[in-house]
Structures are given as structure tokens and as C-alpha cells.
Design an enzyme around this catalytic site. Structure first.
Site, short mmCIF file in Angstrom:
data_model
loop_
_atom_site.label_atom_id
_atom_site.label_comp_id
_atom_site.label_asym_id
_atom_site.label_seq_id
_atom_site.Cartn_x
_atom_site.Cartn_y
_atom_site.Cartn_z
N TYR A 46 15.04 31.86 4.44
CA TYR A 46 13.59 32.48 4.85
C TYR A 46 13.63 33.05 6.28
O TYR A 46 13.95 32.28 6.76
CB TYR A 46 12.39 31.61 4.46
CG TYR A 46 12.35 31.52 2.91
CD1 TYR A 46 11.95 32.29 2.00
CD2 TYR A 46 12.15 30.05 2.28
CE1 TYR A 46 11.72 32.46 0.86
CE2 TYR A 46 12.06 30.20 1.01
CZ TYR A 46 11.82 31.09 0.35
OH TYR A 46 11.56 30.92 -1.09
N LYS A 74 0.92 -1.30 -0.13
CA LYS A 74 0.04 -0.03 0.09
C LYS A 74 0.99 1.31 0.18
O LYS A 74 1.91 1.32 0.24
CB LYS A 74 -0.79 -0.02 1.13
CG LYS A 74 -0.16 -0.07 2.61
CD LYS A 74 -1.19 -0.29 3.72
CE LYS A 74 -0.17 -0.33 5.07
NZ LYS A 74 -0.83 -1.22 6.07
C1 LIG Z 1 -0.10 -1.95 6.82
C2 LIG Z 1 -0.58 -3.15 7.34
C3 LIG Z 1 -0.03 -4.18 7.50
C4 LIG Z 1 1.85 -4.21 7.73
O1 LIG Z 1 2.14 -3.54 8.81
P1 LIG Z 1 3.64 -3.51 9.20
O2 LIG Z 1 3.91 -2.85 10.19
O3 LIG Z 1 4.07 -2.26 8.29
O4 LIG Z 1 4.08 -4.80 8.77
C5 LIG Z 1 -0.53 -5.49 8.23
N1 LIG Z 1 -1.72 -5.46 7.82
C6 LIG Z 1 -2.73 -4.34 7.76
C7 LIG Z 1 -4.18 -4.63 8.08
C8 LIG Z 1 -2.22 -3.13 7.33
O5 LIG Z 1 -3.06 -1.93 7.07
#
Ligand SMILES: *Cc1c(COP(=O)(O)O)cnc(C)c1O
Length: 822
Positions: free
Chosen positions: A717, A494
Site C-alpha cells: 500500500y 488476566k
Molecule cells: C498484572 C498484575 C500483576 C502481575 O504483574 P507481572 O509484572 O506480570 O508479574 C501483579 N499484580 C497486579 C495487581 C497486577 O495487575
């Protein structure tokens, strides 16, 4: 090439094959199995190997047209009349025959063969021993990490009758593979590097791996290993009680005992050996390198090296770089820099690659070549061979550097030029025009050819995010090491693959054993499908309006409420067929998901919709990385178990269960169920201090301007920071629009140049920031690391009071992603 050649008849015998030869006089020198690496077809024998992915028999026609005339094929292959003047060795199984050939060939060799195995460090230890011994012995070694059932026969074939020592790697991925390797390699001396989690998928446990690896030493006289690991130590004592051993380590059981280490600019290592103590300085200070140098020193002691020689050589040990650098050069040139190892074989490989690139790009070929310093052969033998090799490759011009090669200038073409030293060539480099040519730079380390390469490279700096796919694959293996072989891995990609790029990361996962992918939104999944990703994909935040699209692209939604279940059911019924769903249950995170008291209703609904198939039921841990919440985590798992039981009892089929994220995989492998969902761990961030996860991401930029400050001056700035007269500033083209958080202004953040950190001065601008480099020798175009291996993103995250996840996903899309893989 003047290597000994073998008649096709002899080779057919060794292969235990039937010879059908149009030309029995064929003399063979080289073996090949990868059609892409076939360039010079003279004296080449092609093995048509078959694997799950590939069948070498499919390339025979193409290879024949390229000029290959000698083939080893399976008896099922139909040889037709179109192949004139070709020779065939017909066998039952080409891989078996390759191994038989290696076995017979090995028996003709006189070299003292050293077999190296272990889970990690094989290649490094091999390369370092080679660096150590090259000056004093004629030595052969497996190329790169050629250590498999196919790699080993090829490695053995590269050992020639004049070699005194041969170092051969043996790697296994499945039970019962080592016997075959042992028979071929027949190591007189064995080295066991260590036993870890690598390749554990096919083994029950570490002990099984150890037992398998130890088979390599069945007929060895001497075994080198570390006795720090109690299991290894007692196993070897038990299994090989009659064999001589030499041990390294920190414990007193070691023959070579590390008694202290002191880290300054180098690492001072103090050892005990027999009744002496001695010290060496080592360029590396990390524990892995220190572990790897010990067998090298021990081997040198065994070979009788004096402490002073050992100290000298250890200091010269260099990192093992495993790839040829390929860079855009000035005036449209392509620069190939291959200065890491240099022997006639690697020269040939590099020249082939040069030829391939030059033909593809229609450019001429230039070779810059140093003396060959560690061949173990006489100059009178080696330079004529090099000259002949170079001539056969249509090189337009050769620039030779070194006194030895200069002595043989007459063997090369009259227009080739020779210098006795690298500096001499560099001082004259302006006399040459390098234009539209492929330049191969091949030099022994002592010639410092990187200076030449630097001058010929196009300076085209930018801010880039480098993604090290080797480290990523390593991390996947490390995570797998916590799991049972049958447990599936879902790779979370993701948010643009946590900032690293969805497609490259997904295809790496697809090629490295992941079973599922997870994306946040349907669009991300659609893009992956369009680019050719075939793994099942779960969409974590499915929107009702994208349900149709998801069915079209075979994406599977997370279902977290009855409303969302009914909506999806409606769309599936209109679309036709079966819909795959993943039920998310909320066990304490209070984000998406069915609460325990909503499960009855869920089950009732599911029973009404037989065309929806529950592929999995899952939940998410709220604090898997925090020890103080471990009892909460356990409570979540308990709830999850109860809910799964309930659903299972009312559905008449099985589904997958999963709850662990990365920290969970590392800390609670007992809750792995059928699948785990890996995210941040694959990118190298661990909940466990001692983990073997490696950094994957490096955000780098460069120094684009340097200025010296006058009296009463401010920077940036808002004139937020006053400077002192004489201060030196560097301007770096990376700003908050790239992902360098503005809260790092005014000294809160630092950037790394070389091995020093420099504070950010003034406010971070949109595209730029300034750092104070007063008192340093930083120069224009120096590389600047925002975060990377030696300055991890987690440090920056801590300064900002956030987490690495946010740093990674905030690297903006305009920053170019550069992927590399060995
Ligand atoms: C993002 C996510 C993961 C992965 O988590 P990490 O801590 O990056 O390993 C697993 N399960 C769900 C539902 C997530 O949203």
C-alpha cells in the site's frame, strides 16, 4: 519377546508378598502400573499403586477384562470369585514391594550402573551419554525421565542381563527420598549434574538438596561432578574424601578443564585433560548445552575414548527430543514420527501407541522401519525378535529400510517391502497409495526418516501461536525457587492469560501448585469456573453490576474504595452468607487502592460489616524492575507494612499479605510476605538477565508466495518502498489484524526464517506482510518466526518502544493457539 522371564513365585518372594495363585506356572516379563499403558497383557504383572490422586486397585476389574492375570495388591483389597485363573501377590504396601522387587532384581544384574542426579540436565546428560556409547556397548537407560520412587524401579527392570552399561536417573522432590533410590540403583559410578532451584519446594535450602542428592553416591567407586561450584566441590571432598572423583569445569581444579570456547557456525570447545589439550566442535552454543556436554566428554575419557573419536561423536550429538510427533497426513492418514530414539523397547511402546490410534480411528496400520543400529546385539538375535513383535501387532504393511533389515525380509510377511536406503524408498514413494491409515515412522537417526515424514504430512499451514507448557511449568518452578516453600503463588491470568489462553494456563497453574488466580474482570472468572477451575480467583477490576455474578461463581473482588466496599456489602447481604474480599492499598502507584489516609475510614466501615471477610491485603509495586527506583520500592513496602499493621490491629483475625509481581519476586524475595502475584515471569520474561526463565510463546507463520521483482517496482500500500530489479520477496500471511504491529513496516521489523532475519518491506497489511529474501535460499512453505525462542518478543517490543506485555496481549483471537507439553 525373548527377554528372560521370571516365575510368579520368584517375583512374589522378591516382593516380600504372599502368593495366591491359580496358575503357578505364570512367567512374567513386564511390569505395569498405569492401566492406560497396558496393551499386551502377556506376561504382565500389574502393580496397584495408590497415590493421592489415584488408586490402581480401582482399575483391576477393567484390566482383568482386558486379559491381565497377575496383580500385586494391598492386603485390604477384596479378591472375589469373579477373578478366575488370576494370580495375586498380596503385600502391605504395593510401592514398597515394587521397590523391594527392584532391589532384589538389581542384585542379579552385571551391568556397570551409572547413577545420575542433579537439579537440571539429568535427562539430557543421560541421553547424550547413551548417544555416545551406543555403538560400542550394549547399553540400557531409564526411559525418558523415569527417575522417581516409581520410575526408578521400572527403569531398573528394563536393564537386562546382557547389558554392559546402564544409566539410571535419580530424581527427588522431598527429603529422605534418596536413600531408597540409592539402595535400588546402587550406582558404581555417580554423576552429579548441578544443583539449582528445581523441586526446591520441600527443602529448606540448596545445601539440604545437595546433601540429599549426594546420598546417591554412598556406595559408588567414582563420582563425576563440576568443581566450578565451590559448595559442591568442598562438600564432596568432605563427605567422600576416600572416593575417586573426576571433575569437569572451567576452573583449574577440573580434570577436564574447559579453557576456551569460540562460537561460529559450531562452537569450538578447547579442553585440557591430563597433560594434553584437545578440541571438539559442538552443534550447540548455549551455556546449558555446553555445561551438559562436559560430563559426557569426561565419561568418554574415563571409558578410554581417543580424542579423535570424542571429537567425531560430539559433533554428532543431537538435541534430545522427548516426544513422538503426531501429524495429520495426506489422504486422511495419521503420521506418527518417532525417530528420536530407537531400540526394541521404544519400538514396542510406539507400536502400542500405533495400535491404540488405529483402533480408535478404525484405520489400518503401516510401519516404516529402519535398521536398528545401536542395539548392542547380533542381527541374528534382534531381527527375529522385531519380526515377531511386528507380527503380534497386526500391522497391515511394513516398509523396511536398510541393508540389515532387508537381509531378514523372509521373516516378515510376503507383501512387506524392503529397500536398502532411505533415498531408494523416497524415489519410489509415488508408487504407494497412503490412505486412511496410521503410519508409524520409526528410524535410527542416520536414516534421516524426517524426509519420509515430510512427504507424508499434510501441508496445512497457518499462522499459530505456540504455547510451550513445559517451559511455563519450568518458569513457575524458577519463580518458586526464589520463595519460601510456604509462600503462596497467585497466577495472573488476566487479559486472556497474557494472550496465551485463560483456561489452559489456569488449569496448568491449578495442577502445578498455584494457590490463587487473578483475572481482570468477572467474566473471565466466570468462564474459568464454567470450565472447571476450582482455585480461588480474585477479580482485580470488579464492576458493581457483576457483584451478583461474582457471588454466584465464588469469585472474590479486589476492594479499592469505601464506595466499592459498601456496594459489595449490600449485594452480599441480599445474597446471604459471607463475602470474601481483598483490600487493595495504594502505596505509590496511584492506580486503584486505598490511600494511607483513607485506612481509618476503611477500618471503621469494615467493623460495621462482619459478614465481609478480609482474605488478603495487598498493594502493587510501580517500578519493581527498575534499579534506579529501588529506594521508591522500599518506601512502598514500608508504607504497606504500616498499613497492614493498622488493619491487623483492628481486625481480630489474620489475613494474607502480598505485594510482589514477577520482577519483584526475582529482585526482592525478602518482601514475599504470604503470597506473590506472578504474571509476565511465568511467560518467560525476566527482569534479571541471568534468569533460568524459558520462552513460552512462539508466533509462527510460513512463506506462502515468493516473487522475483522486475524493474521499477514498488511493494504494498502507498507504494512506500521501491525495490531493485532481481530482488526476491516472500509473502507471509500474518498482518496487523493478527498482532504484527503496523509500525514495523518498511524495514523496522524483521522476521526469522531458519537462522536469518529478513526485513519487512513496504507496509504491513491487515492479513499479510512482505519480506525481502534476496540472496537467500528460502523456499515456499518455510516456517517463519515472528517471535519465539531465538527471537524473543522483547526484541520486537524494544523496536516499537513498548513492552513484551503489549506484544503478547495484542496477538488477536483469530490466531490459533496450539499448546504442547511433553
Ligand atoms: C498484572 C498484575 C500483576 C502481575 O504483574 P507481572 O509484572 O506480570 O508479574 C501483579 N499484580 C497486579 C495487581 C497486577 O495487575
Amino acid at each position: 519377546m525373548d527377554y528372560v522371564s521370571y516365575s510368579i513365585e520368584k517375583i512374589a518372594k522378591w516382593c516380600d508378598g504372599k502368593l495366591v495363585a491359580d496358575n503357578k506356572n505364570s512367567e512374567l516379563i513386564k511390569l505395569a502400573f498405569d492401566s492406560r499403558l497396558v496393551f499386551d497383557t502377556n506376561g504382565l504383572l500389574f502393580f496397584a499403586l495408590t497415590s493421592k490422586q489415584n488408586d490402581g486397585h480401582n482399575f483391576i476389574k477393567e484390566l482383568y477384562n482386558k486379559g491381565v492375570r497377575n496383580f500385586v495388591v494391598n492386603s485390604s483389597f477384596a479378591i472375589d470369585d469373579n477373578y478366575k485363573n488370576a494370580n495375586w501377590i498380596i503385600v502391605e504396601n504395593t510401592l514398597d514391594s515394587l521397590q523391594k522387587l527392584a532391589l532384589s532384581y538389581r542384585k542379579t544384574l552385571e551391568a556397570e550402573v551409572v547413577g545420575i542426579t542433579g537439579s537440571n540436565g539429568k535427562t539430557i546428560v543421560k541421553e547424550w551419554i547413551a548417544q555416545f556409547l551406543f555403538d560400542d556397548f550394549s547399553l540400557a537407560r531409564s526411559p525418558r525421565s523415569y527417575n522417581s520412587q516409581i520410575g526408578v524401579p521400572f527403569s531398573l527392570w528394563k536393564i537386562k542381563d546382557f547389558h554392559q552399561i546402564a544409566i539410571v536417573e535419580a530424581g527427588i522432590s522431598k527429603p529422605n527420598e534418596m536413600d531408597k533410590l540409592q539402595k535400588m540403583i546402587l550406582p558404581k559410578i555417580g554423576i552429579l549434574t548441578n544443583i539449582g532451584y528445581a523441586h526446591q519446594e520441600n527443602f529448606v535450602n540448596k545445601e539440604e538438596i545437595l546433601n540429599e542428592k549426594l546420598k546417591l553416591f554412598k556406595e559408588s567407586d567414582l563420582i563425576l561432578y563440576s568443581c566450578d561450584n565451590e559448595v559442591i566441590h568442598s562438600k564432596i571432598k568432605e563427605a567422600y574424601k576416600d572416593k575417586k572423583t573426576l571433575k569437569w569445569g572451567r576452573n583449574s581444579c577440573a580434570d577436564l578443564q574447559l579453557i576456551s570456547k569460540e562460537i561460529n557456525s559450531t562452537t569450538k570447545l578447547r579442553f585440557r585433560w591430563q597433560n594434553d589439550e584437545f578440541e571438539v566442535d559442538f552443534q550447540f552454543n548455549d551455556s546449558v548445552s555446553i555445561e551438559n556436554i562436559m560430563p559426557v566428554i569426561l565419561f568418554a575419557l574415563y571409558k578410554g575414548y581417543a580424542y579423535s573419536d570424542i571429537a567425531k561423536k560430539v559433533l554428532q550429538i543431537e538435541p534430545v527430543a522427548m516426544r513422538m510427533e503426531q501429524k495429520d497426513g495426506i489422504n486422511g492418514c495419521l503420521i506418527l514420527n518417532d525417530s528420536y530414539n530407537y531400540d526394541i523397547l521404544s519400538l514396542e511402546v510406539a507400536l502400542n501407541f500405533l495400535g491404540q490410534q488405529a483402533t480408535k480411528k478404525g484405520m489400518s496400520r503401516t510401519l516404516i522401519l529402519s535398521d536398528i543400529v545401536q542395539s548392542g546385539e547380533d542381527d541374528e538375535d534382534i531381527y527375529p525378535r522385531i519380526a515377531k513383535l511386528v507380527k503380534s501387532k497386526n500391522i497391515s504393511r511394513v516398509i523396511g529400510v536398510g541393508e540389515s533389515i532387508s537381509n531378514f525380509a523372509s521373516l516378515f510377511s510376503v507383501k512387506d517391502v524392503f529397500y536398502s536406503k532411505t533415498e531408494e524408498f523416497i524415489n519410489n514413494i509415488h508408487n504407494y497409495s497412503f490412505k486412511n491409515e496410521v503410519v508409524l515412522i520409526k528410524g535410527a537417526r542416520s536414516f534421516s526418516f524426517e524426509k519420509i515424514s515430510e512427504l507424508l504430512e499434510l501441508k496445512q499451514h497457518s499462522t499459530v501461536l505456540e504455547i510451550n507448557l513445559n517451559a511455563f511449568i519450568n518458569n513457575l518452578k524458577v519463580l518458586k525457587g526464589h520463595l519460601k516453600p510456604e509462600t503462596k503463588i497467585l497466577g495472573m491470568v488476566k487479559a486472556f492469560g497474557y494472550g496465551s489462553g485463560s483456561y489452559p494456563i489456569s488449569s496448568t497453574l491449578q495442577n502445578n501448585g498455584a494457590s490463587y488466580l487473578g483475572v481482570a474482570f468477572a467474566d473471565e472468572g466466570v468462564e474459568l469456573r464454567q470450565k472447571g477451575i476450582t482455585l480461588p480467583i480474585i477479580v482485580m477490576n470488579p464492576e458493581i453490576k457483576s457483584f451478583n455474578l461474582m457471588l454466584e461463581y465464588d469469585l472474590e473482588p479486589e476492594i479499592y474504595s469505601v464506595e466499592n466496599l459498601k456496594e459489595f456489602a449490600k449485594v452480599v447481604r441480599e445474597y446471604g452468607g459471607e463475602g470474601k474480599i481483598h483490600i487493595k492499598v495504594d502505596t505509590g502507584m496511584n492506580r486503584f487502592g486505598f490511600l494511607p489516609n483513607q485506612i481509618e475510614e476503611l477500618i471503621l466501615e469494615l467493623k460495621k460489616i462482619p459478614y465481609l471477610k478480609v482474605v488478603s491485603v495487598f498493594s502493587h509495586l510501580a517500578a519493581s524492575d527498575e534499579v534506579e527506583h529501588d529506594s521508591f520500592t522500599k518506601l512502598q513496602v514500608e508504607k504497606f507494612n504500616q498499613i497492614c499493621d493498622k488493619i491487623e490491629q483492628s481486625l481480630d483475625y489474620k489475613f494474607l499479605k502480598h505485594i510482589l509481581n514477577s520482577a519483584g519476586i526475582e529482585r526482592f524475595p525478602e518482601y514475599q510476605f504470604d503470597m506473590v502475584r506472578a504474571g509476565i515471569g511465568m511467560y518467560g520474561f525476566s527482569a534479571d538477565r541471568d534468569s533460568n526463565l524459558q520462552n513460552v510463546l512462539t508466533l509462527k507463520s510460513y512463506v506462502s508466495q515468493i516473487k522475483i521483482i522486475d524493474e521499477n517496482e514498488f511493494v504494498g500500500y502507498g507504494l512506500s518502498e521501491k525495490l531493485n530489479k532481481g530482488d526476491k520477496l516472500a509473502v507471509i500471511p500474518v498482518g496487523y489484524a493478527d498482532g504484527l504491529n503496523r509500525h514495523l513496516s518498511n524495514g523496522k521489523g524483521e522476521l526469522l526464517i531458519g537462522d536469518k532475519l529478513f526485513p519487512i518491506v513496504g507496509r504491513v497489511c491487515m492479513d499479510t506482510c512482505m519480506i525481502n529474501i534476496t540472496g537467500s535460499d528460502v523456499t515456499l512453505n518455510d516456517e517463519v518466526i515472528v517471535f519465539g525462542d531465538r527471537y524473543p518478543a522483547s526484541v520486537m517490543a524494544d523496536k516499537l518502544g513498548t513492552i513484551s506485555y503489549e506484544i503478547m496481549t495484542n496477538i488477536s483471537q483469530r490466531v490459533k493457539r496450539v499448546y504442547f507439553k511433553e
